[in-house]
Design a protein around this motif. Sequence first.
Motif, PDB file in Angstrom:
ATOM      1  N   PHE A 173      55.875 -13.212  92.004  1.00 47.68           N
ATOM      2  CA  PHE A 173      56.914 -12.260  91.623  1.00 47.68           C
ATOM      3  C   PHE A 173      58.068 -12.397  92.603  1.00 47.68           C
ATOM      4  CE2 PHE A 173      54.255  -9.683  94.488  1.00 47.68           C
ATOM      5  CZ  PHE A 173      55.194  -9.041  95.296  1.00 47.68           C
TER       6      PHE A 173
ATOM      7  N   ASP B 216      56.890 -11.868  87.258  1.00 49.10           N
ATOM      8  CA  ASP B 216      57.650 -10.621  87.287  1.00 49.10           C
ATOM      9  C   ASP B 216      58.838 -10.715  88.243  1.00 49.10           C
ATOM     10  OD1 ASP B 216      55.791  -8.447  85.815  1.00 49.10           O
ATOM     11  OD2 ASP B 216      54.527  -9.818  86.979  1.00 49.10           O
TER      12      ASP B 216
ATOM     13  N   THR C  22      58.881 -11.009  83.277  1.00 50.91           N
ATOM     14  CA  THR C  22      59.199  -9.622  82.943  1.00 50.91           C
ATOM     15  C   THR C  22      60.170  -9.073  83.981  1.00 50.91           C
ATOM     16  OG1 THR C  22      57.006  -9.331  81.976  1.00 50.91           O
ATOM     17  CG2 THR C  22      58.229  -7.334  82.541  1.00 50.91           C
TER      18      THR C  22
ATOM     19  N   HIS D 161      61.803  -5.948  85.730  1.00 59.00           N
ATOM     20  CA  HIS D 161      61.559  -4.536  85.993  1.00 59.00           C
ATOM     21  C   HIS D 161      62.775  -3.897  86.672  1.00 59.00           C
ATOM     22  CE1 HIS D 161      57.239  -5.126  85.161  1.00 59.00           C
ATOM     23  NE2 HIS D 161      57.366  -6.258  85.818  1.00 59.00           N
TER      24      HIS D 161
END
Length: 465
Positions: free
Chosen positions: A30, A54, A78, A80
Motif C-alpha cells: 500500500f 491500496d 483501491t 481511500h
Amino acid sequence: MADRTLTVRTIETPSLGDRTYVVHDGDVAFVIDPQRDIDRVLEILEADGVRLRDVFETHIHNDYVTGGLALARATGATYHVNAADEVGFDRTPIEDGEVVDVGSRMAVRAIATPGHTFTHLSYALTDRAEPYAVFTGGSLLYGATGRPDLLGAEHADALARHQHASATLLAEELPDDTEVFPTHGFGSFCAASQSASTSSTIGREKLSNPVLTQDEETYVRDLLDGLGAWPAYYAHMGPANAAGPDAPDLSLVQEADAEELRRRIEAGEWVVDLRHRTAFAAGHAPGTLNFGLDGGFATYLGWLIDWGTPVTLLGESAEDVATAQRELARIGIDRPAAQATGGPRNWTSGELARFPTGTFAELAQVLHHRDVVVLDVRRADEHRDAALEGALNIPIHELPRRLAEVPAGEVWVHCASGYRAAVAASFLAAADRTLVAVDDAFENAAAVGLRLVRRADRAENGSQR
C-alpha cells in the motif's frame, strides 16, 4: 511485538519537504500520500516485485498536487479518501475506525486526527494484529505538528486544539515503540516548525514533542505565536486535489531560441534561469529570473508567480530542464511554455547582464565608507528575531509587487544563506537596479561587526518607553 519484517520504502521530495511511503510484505503493498510524479512509486513496486493493493490519503493536501488518483487508476489499486471530504471523483470512502486488510499480514486502521485539516486521518499499521507503525500525514510530526492555519486564520485556534487532542489520542492508543512516519516536517511549510530528526517513535515523541509535553493552552499559544507566512500557491492545491488530478505529462516542451525568449520576457512572461546563483550573477540573459535548482525551486517560484503566468525554463542541460519540469508539475504548473539549454550566450543575442556578489564582511567594510540600501528578503518573523540595524525588510514573496518601495541607490540584498537573496537580486537586476547579492550565511553578520537588532532588544526598548 511483531518482528520488523515489513518493508517501508520512503520516497523523499526534499524540495517540498515531504515524504511518500510504500509499504509491503514482499507480496502486496500500500502507499501513503503519493506525490504527483507516480513513476517513482511504480519503479519501487517493480523493483521490489510487489503488487499495489491500496492507496491512502491522510488529507486533502495544501502543499502539492497528489498522485493518488492517477496511481490508483494506473495500477487498479483501491483509493481511500476520507468519506467526509467532498471530492469530484470516484473513491473508496474511509472513516475513523475502519480497518483495511492489505494481504494476509497487514491491517491498516484509520484514526481521525483533525488539526492540520478538519478531516485529517492517520493510519495505524498492524502486522498480524501487532502494532507496527503509524502514518501521521500532517498531524504528529517529528518534534512538531502540522500547522493549523492553512484553512484560514479564523479556524486556526480550533484546529490547534484539535491537533493537541489528536496527538494525545495517538500517544495514548499506540505503544511507545510504534514507529512514526509523517508526510510533512522535512522542510515543508505545512509543518508548524522544523526538526532535524529523520525517524522517531511514539515513545520518543512523548518525551520531546511540545504537543505531548505541554498542556493544551501553552501548546496552542506557542504554536499560533510561532506561525509565519506560507506559500501563496497553496491556495490552488486543495481545489486541484479535490477535483482529482491526472498524472502529469513530463515530456520536454518545445525549444525556444534567443529571439523567442526576448519576446516572452517583453510580454511579461517568466523566463527562469535554473543555474546556480553564482553563475547567474556572473552573466545572464537580461530580464531572466534566477530560481536555482539547488534550493527551494518550486516552493519559491510557486510562491512568487502570478498563477497562470507562462513559464519558460533555461537549463545547462536537458536533465536540468526535466528536473525543473517535474518539480513544477508537483505543484500544478503542468506544462512550461518553452525551454532552452546551453548557457546565457545561447539565450540572448545581445550583451549579458551581470551583478556582483559579496559577503557580510564586505558589507561591513562598505558601510564604513558610504551609505547603501540594505534589503532583507527573509520572512517577517525571521527579521523580527534578528535583523541588521537599518535594514529594510521586504519578504521575498512580497518583493515582485513591492519593487518600487526599494529606495534609490545601491542595494545590498541578503537573506539567511544566499538562495532567496539571489532570487531577489534577479528581480532587481531585471528592474535595472544597481545591486550586490550577499551570498553568505546570516549567522556570520554579527561576527564581522555588523550591528544586529534582536527581538529581545525591541521588547526591552518598548518596556522602557
